[in-house]
Design an enzyme around this catalytic site. Structure first.
Site, PDB file in Angstrom:
ATOM      1  N   HIS A 160       0.839  -1.217   0.000  1.00 16.09           N
ATOM      2  CA  HIS A 160       0.000   0.000   0.000  1.00 16.09           C
ATOM      3  C   HIS A 160       0.872   1.264   0.000  1.00 16.09           C
ATOM      4  O   HIS A 160       0.416   2.310   0.451  1.00 16.09           O
ATOM      5  CB  HIS A 160      -0.949   0.040   1.200  1.00 16.09           C
ATOM      6  CG  HIS A 160      -1.667  -1.251   1.454  1.00 16.09           C
ATOM      7  ND1 HIS A 160      -2.915  -1.520   0.962  1.00 16.09           N
ATOM      8  CD2 HIS A 160      -1.283  -2.365   2.135  1.00 16.09           C
ATOM      9  CE1 HIS A 160      -3.282  -2.741   1.338  1.00 16.09           C
ATOM     10  NE2 HIS A 160      -2.308  -3.272   2.049  1.00 16.09           N
ATOM     11  N   SER A 281      14.458  21.603 -16.714  1.00 14.03           N
ATOM     12  CA  SER A 281      13.276  22.420 -16.933  1.00 14.03           C
ATOM     13  C   SER A 281      13.699  23.752 -17.551  1.00 14.03           C
ATOM     14  O   SER A 281      14.767  24.270 -17.240  1.00 14.03           O
ATOM     15  CB  SER A 281      12.574  22.673 -15.594  1.00 14.03           C
ATOM     16  OG  SER A 281      11.784  23.842 -15.664  1.00 14.03           O
ATOM     17  N   LYS A 287      15.688  21.790 -11.545  1.00 13.93           N
ATOM     18  CA  LYS A 287      15.024  20.541 -11.890  1.00 13.93           C
ATOM     19  C   LYS A 287      15.903  19.548 -12.627  1.00 13.93           C
ATOM     20  O   LYS A 287      16.695  19.909 -13.482  1.00 13.93           O
ATOM     21  CB  LYS A 287      13.782  20.807 -12.768  1.00 13.93           C
ATOM     22  CG  LYS A 287      12.641  21.469 -12.072  1.00 13.93           C
ATOM     23  CD  LYS A 287      12.104  20.688 -10.881  1.00 13.93           C
ATOM     24  CE  LYS A 287      11.330  19.464 -11.294  1.00 13.93           C
ATOM     25  NZ  LYS A 287      10.044  19.803 -11.905  1.00 13.93           N
ATOM     26  N   GLU A 294       9.347   8.426 -17.175  1.00 17.95           N
ATOM     27  CA  GLU A 294       7.991   8.939 -17.406  1.00 17.95           C
ATOM     28  C   GLU A 294       7.491   8.586 -18.807  1.00 17.95           C
ATOM     29  O   GLU A 294       6.333   8.228 -19.004  1.00 17.95           O
ATOM     30  CB  GLU A 294       7.964  10.457 -17.233  1.00 17.95           C
ATOM     31  CG  GLU A 294       8.156  10.901 -15.799  1.00 17.95           C
ATOM     32  CD  GLU A 294       8.339  12.407 -15.713  1.00 17.95           C
ATOM     33  OE1 GLU A 294       7.355  13.108 -15.437  1.00 17.95           O
ATOM     34  OE2 GLU A 294       9.474  12.892 -15.940  1.00 17.95           O
TER      35      GLU A 294
END
Ligand code: ARG
Length: 464
Positions: A160, A281, A287, A294
């Site tokens: 979980h 970024s 970043k 992704e």
């Protein structure tokens, strides 16, 4: 009206194909990718036709030579594909006839584009399945190296996404290894059904020529011939099956990606991805984004969508061949490209993973990861497991309230919950004690991880 002069099937037509229709029905812009397999299959077909005496040896030789030249031309980029000639098959056949004259017109004897395209597709997919299996193998080997190196690295294991029990990072890597191992067996299962030859089924019913299908099959490396001509030209279940296997590979990589994305966030900080696998970024200078992971997660949607497209493409088709089947190629090619590229980029990324052992270790110390070990300890002292669960639950509640993990409590504090707890409890409350205790096949103990790695390595080496 002008006759359909260019078309190989123009004989019965009184008017030219509408321009929009020509564009709408053409597939050459994507099926030209099959040229090598189309030529290989045509050469085998011509050899078989000469073998059974349907064409002369001279014709066969002219065909083989002409097709060889076309293959070279295509490879050099010196081949003008024509949408007017619809597809890869008719482009190549028309060019062959241009080159060698009448012999070229004999190639299509005892064959139809229906068994031709089904054969090409199986040859193509057989190669791609082997290439993809090879990429999986490469990633599996990387995982074995990481697992071996990190066999004793402790991290919190989750259920979980809540801290559950300590596990070793090597054990975690071996979980991904196992999933990929099954992916590879799924590919080899479907390869067996791909590697059967439709050629000889002709349009749908077979052919009246005295063909020798076994002969052609042998030349092409097929394990056998399709037993029913209607089925052979019609069903694309082998494409669907492959895409199902491909979708599962992507789902596995997608789940893996999700972990890499979480773990590389500042909040987890369990790993760092190599800079060369990340991007920045345009506005936030700090970043470093896990774009590869992704994108793999995102591309899983495409491959899964392709599977659905293929299933829907098939569901309404009566026997035998229908033009609908031309729509199998783009989703298939896209899935092949996507899975291959994802696996390739993954191997390099995982090999260069920076594992933050201290951070993972600290994280495992929080969240009462050894609570089950305390319960098991009480069971060994004669307490029934359900009662032990309850007792430890109370100890955890005390820990939450007092801000202490179990291992940070004194013996007296622990004895509030069960009077006969001894000094030896601290050995089981440590992370090392916890993982070392899970010492059986499939367990997380470092010795078991190392054993699993060497078993797996031996199996991969034995398989070649
Ligand atoms: N381009 C077609 C396909 O991909 C080849 C077979 C066409 N057969 C036909 N009878 N029109 O399925």
């Amino acid at each position: 009206m002008a006759k359909n002069i260019e078309k190989l099937w123009g004989g019965r037509f009184a008017e030219r194909t509408d321009e929009l229709v020509e564009r709408f029905t053409a597939s050459v812009q994507f099926d030209s990718r099959l040229y090598r397999h189309d030529i290989t299959a045509s050469i085998a077909h011509a050899r078989m036709l000469a073998h059974v005496g349907v064409i002369t040896e001279a014709d066969r030789d002219a065909i083989v030579k002409g097709l060889g030249k076309i293959a070279d031309d295509i490879e050099r980029g010196d081949f003008a594909w024509s949408a007017g000639l619809e597809d890869v098959h008719m482009n190549i056949e028309a060019r062959l006839t241009e080159h060698i004259g009448d012999a070229g017109k004999r190639l299509h004897t005892a064959r139809s584009r229906n068994d031709q395209v089904a054969t090409d597709l199986r040859l193509y997919l057989r190669d791609e399945v082997d290439a993809i299996a090879g990429e999986i193998l490469g990633l599996q080997r990387v995982l074995l190296d990481v697992a071996e190196r990190e066999a004793a690295t402790i991290m919190p294991g989750f259920t979980h996404l809540q801290t559950a029990q300590p596990v070793t990072f090597g054990h975690h890597m071996m979980a991904w290894f196992e999933m990929l191992a099954r992916d590879r067996t799924r590919l080899s299962d479907c390869r067996a059904r791909i590697n059967v030859m439709p050629l000889g089924s002709a349009a749908l019913a077979g052919t009246s020529y005295p063909i020798d299908r076994e002969y052609t099959a042998k030349l092409l490396g097929f394990d056998g011939v399709c037993a029913n001509s209607l089925d052979a030209v019609s069903d694309r279940d082998f494409v669907i099956e492959f895409n199902a296997a491909a979708a599962l590979i992507m789902v596995h990589l997608s789940r893996f990606s999700e972990e890499l994305i979480l773990w590389s966030s500042a909040q987890f900080n369990f790993i760092a991805l190599p800079d060369r696998y990340c991007t920045g970024s345009s506005i936030m200078p700090q970043k470093k984004n896990p774009d590869v992971a992704e994108l793999v997660r995102g591309k899983t949607g495409r491959v899964t969508g392709n599977l659905l497209a293929l299933l829907m493409l098939m569901k309404g088709q009566p026997l035998a061949y229908n033009r609908d089947n031309q729509e199998d190629k783009e989703p298939l090619f896209d899935s092949v490209d996507t899975v291959k590229a994802s696996l390739q980029v993954y191997s390099g990324m995982i090999a260069a993973l920076d594992v933050r052992r201290d951070v993972m270790h600290d994280a495992a110390l929080r969240g009462f990861a050894t609570a089950t070990d305390l319960a098991d300890y009480l069971v060994r002292k004669g307490v029934a497991f359900r009662d032990a669960h309850e007792i430890v639950g109370r100890a955890v509640r005390y820990g939450v309230e007092s801000g202490k993990d179990l291992a940070q409590m004194s013996l007296d504090q622990l004895r509030q919950f069960w009077a006969t707890i001894d000094e030896d409890v601290f050995a089981v409350l440590t992370l090392d004690g916890s993982v070392t205790a899970r010492d059986h096949i499939g367990g997380t103990a470092p010795v078991q991880v190392r054993a699993a790695v060497s078993r797996a390595r031996a199996a991969l080496d034995a398989a070649g």
